[in-house]
Write an enzyme that holds these catalytic residues in place. Structure first.
Site, mmCIF file in Angstrom:
data_model
loop_
_atom_site.group_PDB
_atom_site.id
_atom_site.type_symbol
_atom_site.label_atom_id
_atom_site.label_comp_id
_atom_site.label_asym_id
_atom_site.label_seq_id
_atom_site.Cartn_x
_atom_site.Cartn_y
_atom_site.Cartn_z
ATOM 1 N N CYS A 2 0.187 9.649 13.863
ATOM 2 C CA CYS A 2 0.912 10.281 15.122
ATOM 3 C C CYS A 2 2.140 9.452 15.407
ATOM 4 O O CYS A 2 2.399 8.235 15.435
ATOM 5 C CB CYS A 2 0.014 10.341 16.152
ATOM 6 N N ARG A 27 4.744 10.053 10.197
ATOM 7 C CA ARG A 27 3.460 9.436 10.776
ATOM 8 C C ARG A 27 2.542 10.344 10.998
ATOM 9 O O ARG A 27 1.174 9.972 11.281
ATOM 10 C CB ARG A 27 3.746 8.698 12.096
ATOM 11 N N TRP A 71 -1.755 13.502 13.173
ATOM 12 C CA TRP A 71 -2.794 13.238 12.108
ATOM 13 C C TRP A 71 -3.905 13.379 12.797
ATOM 14 O O TRP A 71 -4.470 12.307 13.435
ATOM 15 C CB TRP A 71 -2.301 11.924 11.348
ATOM 16 N N ASN A 97 -1.626 8.311 20.934
ATOM 17 C CA ASN A 97 -1.615 7.871 19.781
ATOM 18 C C ASN A 97 -2.582 6.832 19.257
ATOM 19 O O ASN A 97 -2.491 5.819 20.107
ATOM 20 C CB ASN A 97 -0.199 7.328 19.283
ATOM 21 N N GLY A 98 -3.782 7.435 18.823
ATOM 22 C CA GLY A 98 -4.976 6.279 18.640
ATOM 23 C C GLY A 98 -6.090 6.995 18.806
ATOM 24 O O GLY A 98 -5.957 8.365 18.540
ATOM 25 N N GLU A 449 -1.507 0.236 -8.877
ATOM 26 C CA GLU A 449 -0.537 0.803 -8.273
ATOM 27 C C GLU A 449 0.092 2.206 -8.648
ATOM 28 O O GLU A 449 0.220 3.067 -8.050
ATOM 29 C CB GLU A 449 0.848 -0.216 -7.718
ATOM 30 N N LYS A 453 -0.416 5.667 -6.916
ATOM 31 C CA LYS A 453 0.677 6.527 -6.313
ATOM 32 C C LYS A 453 0.413 8.108 -7.075
ATOM 33 O O LYS A 453 0.507 8.983 -6.473
ATOM 34 C CB LYS A 453 1.822 6.081 -7.116
ATOM 35 N N GLU A 456 -2.271 9.558 -4.930
ATOM 36 C CA GLU A 456 -1.630 10.208 -3.669
ATOM 37 C C GLU A 456 -0.756 11.344 -3.672
ATOM 38 O O GLU A 456 -0.891 12.134 -2.745
ATOM 39 C CB GLU A 456 -0.951 8.868 -3.034
ATOM 40 N N HIS A 472 -16.022 -1.670 -21.981
ATOM 41 C CA HIS A 472 -17.426 -1.940 -21.487
ATOM 42 C C HIS A 472 -17.917 -0.828 -20.645
ATOM 43 O O HIS A 472 -18.891 -0.750 -19.942
ATOM 44 C CB HIS A 472 -17.267 -3.142 -20.736
ATOM 45 N N LYS A 568 1.987 8.094 6.958
ATOM 46 C CA LYS A 568 2.547 6.588 6.661
ATOM 47 C C LYS A 568 2.031 5.462 7.348
ATOM 48 O O LYS A 568 1.729 4.482 6.714
ATOM 49 C CB LYS A 568 4.021 6.815 6.601
HETATM 50 C C1 F6R Z 1 0.633 3.962 -0.543
HETATM 51 C C2 F6R Z 1 0.831 3.490 0.700
HETATM 52 C C3 F6R Z 1 -0.282 3.298 1.461
HETATM 53 C C4 F6R Z 1 0.135 1.910 2.236
HETATM 54 C C5 F6R Z 1 -1.114 1.419 3.221
HETATM 55 C C6 F6R Z 1 -0.828 0.313 4.098
HETATM 56 O O1 F6R Z 1 1.824 4.669 -1.060
HETATM 57 O O2 F6R Z 1 1.846 3.474 1.047
HETATM 58 O O3 F6R Z 1 -1.446 2.618 0.575
HETATM 59 O O4 F6R Z 1 0.531 0.919 1.421
HETATM 60 O O5 F6R Z 1 -1.319 2.621 3.980
HETATM 61 O O6 F6R Z 1 0.478 0.290 4.827
HETATM 62 P P1 F6R Z 1 1.347 -0.679 5.371
HETATM 63 O O7 F6R Z 1 2.072 -1.411 4.118
HETATM 64 O O8 F6R Z 1 2.149 -0.103 6.425
HETATM 65 O O9 F6R Z 1 0.432 -1.582 6.041
#
Ligand code: F6R
Length: 573
Positions: A2, A27, A71, A97-98, A449, A453, A456, A472, A568
């Site tokens: 949020c 956010r 969110w 927010n929370g 990773e 990606k 996601e 295995h 994010k």
């Molecule tokens: C994936 C991504 C998330 C963040 C995770 C931690 O692309 O961005 O997996 O890496 O939510 O976020 P931070 O780094 O802000 O703690």
């Protein structure tokens, strides 16, 4: 999660609030709303995005306003559940927010007092409580209300007939900016810097009241003297795809990061690293993958290390004063990471944060902080911040050696990144194939990773497998509808990875390789440029996988900047 914003000043609050919400939309983007205070409080909400909110918000003139981009946690994304929430008597409007963890019991007691809830959210509780507890003094009213709430309860409020904006921070970020005849508060300084770079960061438990000319801070009823400082956080230019722009920025981000990280490795940080008997890296998602890289390269310089998903800290028994616990977090606000940090401090460990955001909570909580200087990252999927985190970990590991990365070496790495950032593994003929991401050792981190990606931003299943481990069990999944992305940058592992490539091909898979060796026998090979230290290959090898995920997402007609169900900055547990 949020984004919240508040404004009091000489401009039209409508413009500032809506523009700020566009900046904060990374956010959370499942619904949005705003409220403006003139004589009355007027509220506008949508179950859509900020662009939809803009369409339904008339051109009113008001000099105070608040806004929210959501969110969802409690209640489906809809106009009804969008913030701001009004108190039962229309006297207060609140954006929150929370998550209020004692929401059920509070809701029940309010219903017993005759309050009728109009949304399914926990946040509406705050608006009703403000009105019920109002005693003529907003500082004591907010203190009383916040003492009743448990969980993460950061909020901003408007009061009817009043052009002041009220706020309280608990568990989610709030930054206040003071400009010329205007003040603005937001979850992130990015929404403030178009107006002023003079900011102050609220800490947990603090309340503030702002009008057009001043901000007053309070804690436990007493006024605080809080200094304002300059922020260097600036919003990126508008663009059609932030993730594209952020991958393209990797070469310049690496150069900035090198300068910022060098500045951040103060004698105190260096001593921490040199004196550590053991290192544990904590993070979530992509930041956890950076932690896996940290574990490998710290062990390569002789420090026993571990990488732990921050939300799994409970199973990490060996944390004590001999440990250096490193918290990797782009936003600096991730709740799981902050909780792990508090736990490590309680167990006596030394704590070091690696973050991209100078005003973030983690910088206040950790003993020391290294800033990665990647520049604002808006796309939900982390790209440039990940490679800059790797660089920070690499440079920190060098504190245990006599070597230091020099200017010519970082320039060579940035040049190599520029070459690689033009490479893309996407091939339309394999778009409906099942993707497998494979690597061994340090390359397995990149495979993980790459798979994250891909999942996601394409909303398709993908996973990462160890090159030697595939046979295995998971090899049962491989058939002629499989496409494998094999990462191999380590000469020592080449033979085993070559064997894995043959095993995959024998079962019909098409194999792409991202490698510095042309001996893997893949169907298609993307050769990485040679660099001076093979420990740095993960900085390069992840870029074609980021490009792959991005192109696959765009070809599916999705918005890679705003993937389904995500946001994010994950400030809930
Ligand atoms: C994936 C991504 C998330 C963040 C995770 C931690 O692309 O961005 O997996 O890496 O939510 O976020 P931070 O780094 O802000 O703690």
């Amino acid at each position: 999660m949020c984004g919240i914003i508040g404004y009091s000043g000489s401009r039209n609050a409508r413009t500032v609030v809506l523009d700020g919400l566009k900046t904060l939309e990374y956010r959370g983007y499942d619904s949005a709303g705003a409220a403006f205070s003139a004589e009355d409080i007027t509220v506008f909400k949508t179950g859509g995005r900020v662009s939809d909110l803009e369409k339904i918000t008339p051109n009113i003139v008001a000099h105070a306003g608040i806004g929210h981009t959501r969110w969802a946690t409690h209640g489906a994304p809809s106009a009804k559940n969008a913030h701001p929430h009004l108190s039962f008597d229309g006297r207060f409007a609140v954006v929150h927010n929370g998550v209020i963890t004692n929401c059920d019991e509070l809701k029940l007691s309010l219903i017993r007092r005759g309050i009728r809830f109009v949304s399914d959210t926990d946040s509406e509780i705050i608006a009703h409580l403000l009105s019920l507890e109002y005693d003529g003094d907003m500082v004591s009213t907010i203190d009383k209300v916040s003492s009743l709430l448990r969980g993460a309860t950061t909020f901003i409020a408007l009061k009817k007939g009043d052009e002041r904006v009220y706020m309280h921070r608990n568990g989610a970020s709030l930054v206040v900016g003071k400009g010329d005849g205007e003040c603005i508060v937001a979850s992130d300084a990015l929404a403030i810097t178009p107006y002023t770079s003079d900011v102050a960061v609220l800490c947990d438990g603090e309340t503030a009241i702002m009008n057009a000319t001043d901000v007053k801070f309070f804690k436990n009823g007493k006024q605080l003297d809080k200094p304002f400082g300059k922020t260097d956080r600036t919003a990126p230019k508008d663009c059609s795809c932030h993730m594209r722009a952020e991958i393209d920025e990797i070469p310049s981000a690496l150069l900035n990061a090198y300068a910022e990280i060098s500045r951040s490795i103060t004698p105190a940080v260096s001593d921490m690293v040199r004196n550590a008997k053991r290192t544990i890296f904590f993070g979530c998602g992509t930041a956890y993958h950076a932690g896996l890289y940290g574990k490998i390269i710290f062990e390569r310089v002789g420090v026993p290390s571990n990488a732990v998903i921050a939300s799994e800290i409970d199973d990490e028994r060996f944390i004590d004063e001999n440990c250096l616990c490193v918290f990797i977090t782009q936003s600096g606000e991730t709740a799981d990471t902050l909780i792990a940090l508090a736990e490590c401090k309680a167990r006596g460990a030394r704590t070091l944060a690696i973050t991209n955001v100078k005003e973030s909570t983690v910088t206040f909580e950790a003993d020391e902080t290294v800033f990665i200087g990647a520049g604002a990252e808006i796309a939900v999927a982390a790209t440039k911040s990940y490679v800059c985190q790797l660089l920070a970990l690499y440079m920190l590991s060098q504190e245990r050696t006599e070597k230091r990365m020099g200017k010519s070496e970082i320039q060579a790495l940035a040049n190599a990144a520029k070459v690689v950032s033009k490479e893309n593994l996407y091939a339309p003929e394999y778009k409906d194939f099942n993707p497998f991401f494979i690597g061994k050792g340090i390359d397995n981190v990149t495979a993980k990773e790459g798979a994250l990606k891909f999942k996601e931003i394409t909303c398709k299943f993908a996973d990462a497998y160890g090159a030697g481990e595939l046979k295995h069990g998971s090899i049962a999944l491989i058939d002629e509808k499989s496409v494998a992305y094999v990462v191999s940058t380590n000469e020592h592992d080449e033979e085993r990875v070559r064997a894995t490539v043959r095993e995959l091909q024998s079962r019909g898979a098409y194999v792409f390789a991202v490698t510095n060796s042309n001996r893997l026998g893949a169907n298609k090979t993307l050769m990485l440029p040679k660099i001076y230290d093979e420990n740095l290959y993960p900085v390069l090898s992840v870029i074609p996988l980021q490009n792959l995920a991005l192109t696959a997402s765009l070809c599916l007609g999705l918005d890679p900047d705003k993937p389904r169900n995500l946001a994010k900055s994950v400030t809930v547990i």
